[in-house]
Scaffold this active site. Structure first.
Site, PDB file in Angstrom:
ATOM      1  N   HIS A 218      85.568 -43.677 -71.803  1.00  0.00           N
ATOM      2  CA  HIS A 218      84.424 -44.268 -70.982  1.00  0.00           C
ATOM      3  C   HIS A 218      83.906 -43.341 -69.859  1.00  0.00           C
ATOM      4  O   HIS A 218      82.891 -43.109 -69.766  1.00  0.00           O
ATOM      5  CB  HIS A 218      84.932 -45.648 -70.274  1.00  0.00           C
ATOM      6  CG  HIS A 218      85.330 -46.493 -71.441  1.00  0.00           C
ATOM      7  ND1 HIS A 218      84.880 -46.833 -72.454  1.00  0.00           N
ATOM      8  CD2 HIS A 218      86.720 -47.277 -71.288  1.00  0.00           C
ATOM      9  CE1 HIS A 218      85.494 -47.642 -73.281  1.00  0.00           C
ATOM     10  NE2 HIS A 218      86.700 -48.156 -72.462  1.00  0.00           N
TER      11      HIS A 218
ATOM     12  N   LYS B 287      87.830 -47.810 -79.545  1.00  0.00           N
ATOM     13  CA  LYS B 287      88.725 -46.568 -79.059  1.00  0.00           C
ATOM     14  C   LYS B 287      90.169 -47.179 -79.105  1.00  0.00           C
ATOM     15  O   LYS B 287      90.326 -48.249 -79.065  1.00  0.00           O
ATOM     16  CB  LYS B 287      88.301 -46.336 -77.930  1.00  0.00           C
ATOM     17  CG  LYS B 287      88.427 -47.331 -76.573  1.00  0.00           C
ATOM     18  CD  LYS B 287      88.485 -46.660 -75.117  1.00  0.00           C
ATOM     19  CE  LYS B 287      88.943 -47.895 -74.246  1.00  0.00           C
ATOM     20  NZ  LYS B 287      90.365 -47.797 -73.986  1.00  0.00           N
TER      21      LYS B 287
ATOM     22  N   HIS C 195      81.872 -49.841 -74.964  1.00  0.00           N
ATOM     23  CA  HIS C 195      81.450 -50.992 -74.404  1.00  0.00           C
ATOM     24  C   HIS C 195      80.931 -50.687 -72.844  1.00  0.00           C
ATOM     25  O   HIS C 195      80.009 -51.341 -72.352  1.00  0.00           O
ATOM     26  CB  HIS C 195      82.384 -52.191 -74.383  1.00  0.00           C
ATOM     27  CG  HIS C 195      83.573 -51.958 -73.515  1.00  0.00           C
ATOM     28  ND1 HIS C 195      84.728 -51.725 -74.005  1.00  0.00           N
ATOM     29  CD2 HIS C 195      83.752 -52.585 -72.234  1.00  0.00           C
ATOM     30  CE1 HIS C 195      85.652 -51.556 -73.154  1.00  0.00           C
ATOM     31  NE2 HIS C 195      85.086 -52.285 -72.053  1.00  0.00           N
TER      32      HIS C 195
ATOM     33  N   ASP D 125      93.037 -44.134 -71.658  1.00  0.00           N
ATOM     34  CA  ASP D 125      92.480 -45.348 -71.818  1.00  0.00           C
ATOM     35  C   ASP D 125      91.201 -45.287 -71.327  1.00  0.00           C
ATOM     36  O   ASP D 125      90.135 -45.874 -71.848  1.00  0.00           O
ATOM     37  CB  ASP D 125      93.530 -46.144 -70.899  1.00  0.00           C
ATOM     38  CG  ASP D 125      92.868 -47.719 -71.245  1.00  0.00           C
ATOM     39  OD1 ASP D 125      92.527 -48.026 -72.365  1.00  0.00           O
ATOM     40  OD2 ASP D 125      92.944 -48.650 -70.371  1.00  0.00           O
TER      41      ASP D 125
ATOM     42  N   GLU E 128      90.560 -51.728 -61.640  1.00  0.00           N
ATOM     43  CA  GLU E 128      90.812 -53.075 -62.165  1.00  0.00           C
ATOM     44  C   GLU E 128      91.974 -53.832 -61.084  1.00  0.00           C
ATOM     45  O   GLU E 128      92.768 -52.904 -60.784  1.00  0.00           O
ATOM     46  CB  GLU E 128      91.392 -52.979 -63.447  1.00  0.00           C
ATOM     47  CG  GLU E 128      90.526 -52.461 -64.327  1.00  0.00           C
ATOM     48  CD  GLU E 128      91.137 -52.474 -65.957  1.00  0.00           C
ATOM     49  OE1 GLU E 128      91.623 -53.434 -66.460  1.00  0.00           O
ATOM     50  OE2 GLU E 128      90.756 -51.320 -66.432  1.00  0.00           O
TER      51      GLU E 128
ATOM     52  N   ARG F 188      95.354 -60.414 -92.109  1.00  0.00           N
ATOM     53  CA  ARG F 188      96.554 -60.427 -93.127  1.00  0.00           C
ATOM     54  C   ARG F 188      97.277 -61.675 -93.646  1.00  0.00           C
ATOM     55  O   ARG F 188      97.885 -61.646 -94.438  1.00  0.00           O
ATOM     56  CB  ARG F 188      97.645 -59.719 -92.196  1.00  0.00           C
ATOM     57  CG  ARG F 188      97.576 -58.209 -92.122  1.00  0.00           C
ATOM     58  CD  ARG F 188      98.766 -57.374 -91.529  1.00  0.00           C
ATOM     59  NE  ARG F 188      98.670 -55.980 -91.504  1.00  0.00           N
ATOM     60  CZ  ARG F 188      97.949 -55.504 -90.428  1.00  0.00           C
ATOM     61  NH1 ARG F 188      97.790 -56.079 -89.332  1.00  0.00           N
ATOM     62  NH2 ARG F 188      97.905 -54.082 -90.363  1.00  0.00           N
TER      63      ARG F 188
END
Length: 466
Positions: free
Chosen positions: A247, A155, A185, A242, A223, A50
């Site tokens: 996934h 996603k 991924h 998420d 995580e 942009r």
């Protein structure tokens, strides 16, 4: 071996090249592919932004994100030489018309048959307007004799079932399903790709891949990091959207699907969808019993919302209504700010008889160290008949001399090849939303079961044993 990705001329258009995802993942993947001579010599990268950004600034952080020793400035220079930057108003139709003319001119300068890839490394709310303008200005159309352009999108694919259907409808107005590559991924990880080979080319395991021998399946994505300052994104998303919707349900489909007729993209997608269609959605009156959600202490301060009910931890227990899997609990679990980083698929086998021995387990380790572990009960050395569990482990980093490809490297190469095996289909996306829709609705209406947990802990409940 399919080496078409090396010889096929390529024009790669990256929307959002200055963004966090492109900087951390996409450009390092292109660097590694270029260094390994896996990218076409006839390559043009068009970076869309942009604002007016110098090309040197785009590549300024590449060495830091690539990491490790032995960074090769010549590879960076090669990528830079093959890159052009373009400032563009993303809502200006005429800008897309000019871009299309320029891209077709780029193709003509290569060999006239170049593949054209559009990589949307942009916030999800910008997908629909950009896709619509690309379609209205003919970017989806192939010039005679050239491959059809391909669209790569990240996603999340929607916010809920209704928005996913709307987004897919917008995409389908302009792009064929064969042109759309929805990136996951996790599925592109080496270990996940190995599941198909492990299952279907080793008769030793194929015969026990069912409810007669497997007690339960646990798929976890833990995580240690918190939301890392992404307050706006995470407040709108949460752990269920998420990771579980996208996934982890994809990992389940690959783990539990039937053997495809052939290991082709179409046959694999057919079996993945059949498996997802057999997953029984959690009924509204079962949500409290079959789900757990939590939020780590301090999250509300981080997002500046003292009333936030967004979950940073989610666990679902699902069932697959097929003869092969009926009665086997399927546990999907993800969380942030936990005690360790760990993503894995664990198949826990039934005991042959009543015993105190630990169950046999087969564990596919996706991160941090990719590999496969088979946990068996063995006799300890010595004169006593004492048993203990022992691991037979395959560690990809130590067992193979070649460097495992990072997920985004594989994503790029498969898109150049036109191989959609590792990308979710529209039907798979819709079905994944259908599976969790009742949970989303119940959680939005009632937060009584939202549990808190300290950072660095197992979460709001005991960690899944592995």
């Amino acid at each position: 071996m399919d080496d078409t990705h090396r010889t096929q001329s390529l024009v790669l258009v990256i929307f959002g090249i200055t963004g966090d995802l492109a900087q951390r993942k996409l450009l390092p993947a292109l660097y590694q592919l270029a260094r390994a001579h896996e990218l076409p010599e006839d390559l043009r990268i068009v970076g869309i932004s942009r604002r007016d950004v110098a090309k040197a600034d785009v590549f300024a952080s590449l060495e830091r994100f690539v990491g490790g020793s032995g960074y090769d400035p010549a590879t960076e220079a090669w990528l830079s030489d093959h890159t052009d930057m373009r400032q563009m108003d993303l809502l200006d139709r005429s800008a897309y018309e000019t871009l299309r003319a320029d891209l077709e001119a780029q193709q003509a300068k290569l060999d006239g048959t170049a593949t054209r890839l559009y990589y949307l490394s942009i916030p999800s709310q910008a997908f629909a307007p950009i896709v619509r303008l690309l379609g209205e200005t003919g970017h989806h159309q192939a010039v005679t004799g050239q491959p059809a352009p391909r669209l790569l999108i990240e996603k999340p694919f929607g916010y809920d079932l209704a928005s996913a259907r709307e987004l897919i409808g917008t995409l389908s107005e302009h792009f064929q399903e064969s042109q759309i590559y929805r990136i996951d991924h996790y599925v592109a990880k080496e270990t996940v790709q190995n599941i198909l080979v492990f299952r279907f080319q080793n008769p030793l395991f194929e015969g026990v891949w069912n409810n007669r021998h497997i007690d339960h399946i646990a798929i976890t994505a833990h995580e240690q990091l918190d939301i890392e300052g992404r307050a706006n994104f995470y407040e709108q998303t949460g752990a269920l959207r998420d990771l579980i919707q996208s996934h982890l349900l994809q990992l389940l489909a690959i783990t539990a699907m039937d053997r495809p007729a052939k290991l082709t993209s179409a046959d694999i997608h057919h079996e993945k969808l059949r498996l997802l269609q057999a997953v029984t959605p959690i009924a509204p009156n079962e949500v409290a019993e079959r789900t757990i959600r939590g939020q780590y202490d301090g999250y509300r301060s981080e997002v500046a919302n003292p009333e936030s009910t967004t979950e940073t931890f989610a666990r679902l227990t699902l069932e697959i209504n097929t003869a092969a899997w009926r009665g086997v609990p399927i546990i999907l679990e993800t969380g942030k700010a936990l005690d360790a980083k760990r993503t894995e698929i664990s198949l826990c086998f039934r005991q042959a008889e009543e015993t105190n021995a630990e169950r046999n387990k087969l564990i596919f380790r996706i991160q941090p160290s990719e590999g496969i572990t088979l946990r068996l009960e063995t006799k300890q050395p010595g004169i006593h008949n004492t048993t203990a569990p022992a691991d037979m482990a395959l560690d990809f980093a130590h067992s193979f001399t070649s460097r495992p490809a990072e997920a985004y490297e594989r994503v790029i190469i498969d898109a150049i090849r036109g191989d959609q095996t590792l990308f979710a289909s529209s039907e798979e996306v819709i079905r994944s939303w259908e599976i969790i829709e009742n949970v989303l609705q119940q959680w939005s209406h009632d937060d009584a079961d939202l549990r808190s947990y300290p950072k660095g802990s197992h979460g709001p409940v005991d960690s899944l044993a592995h």
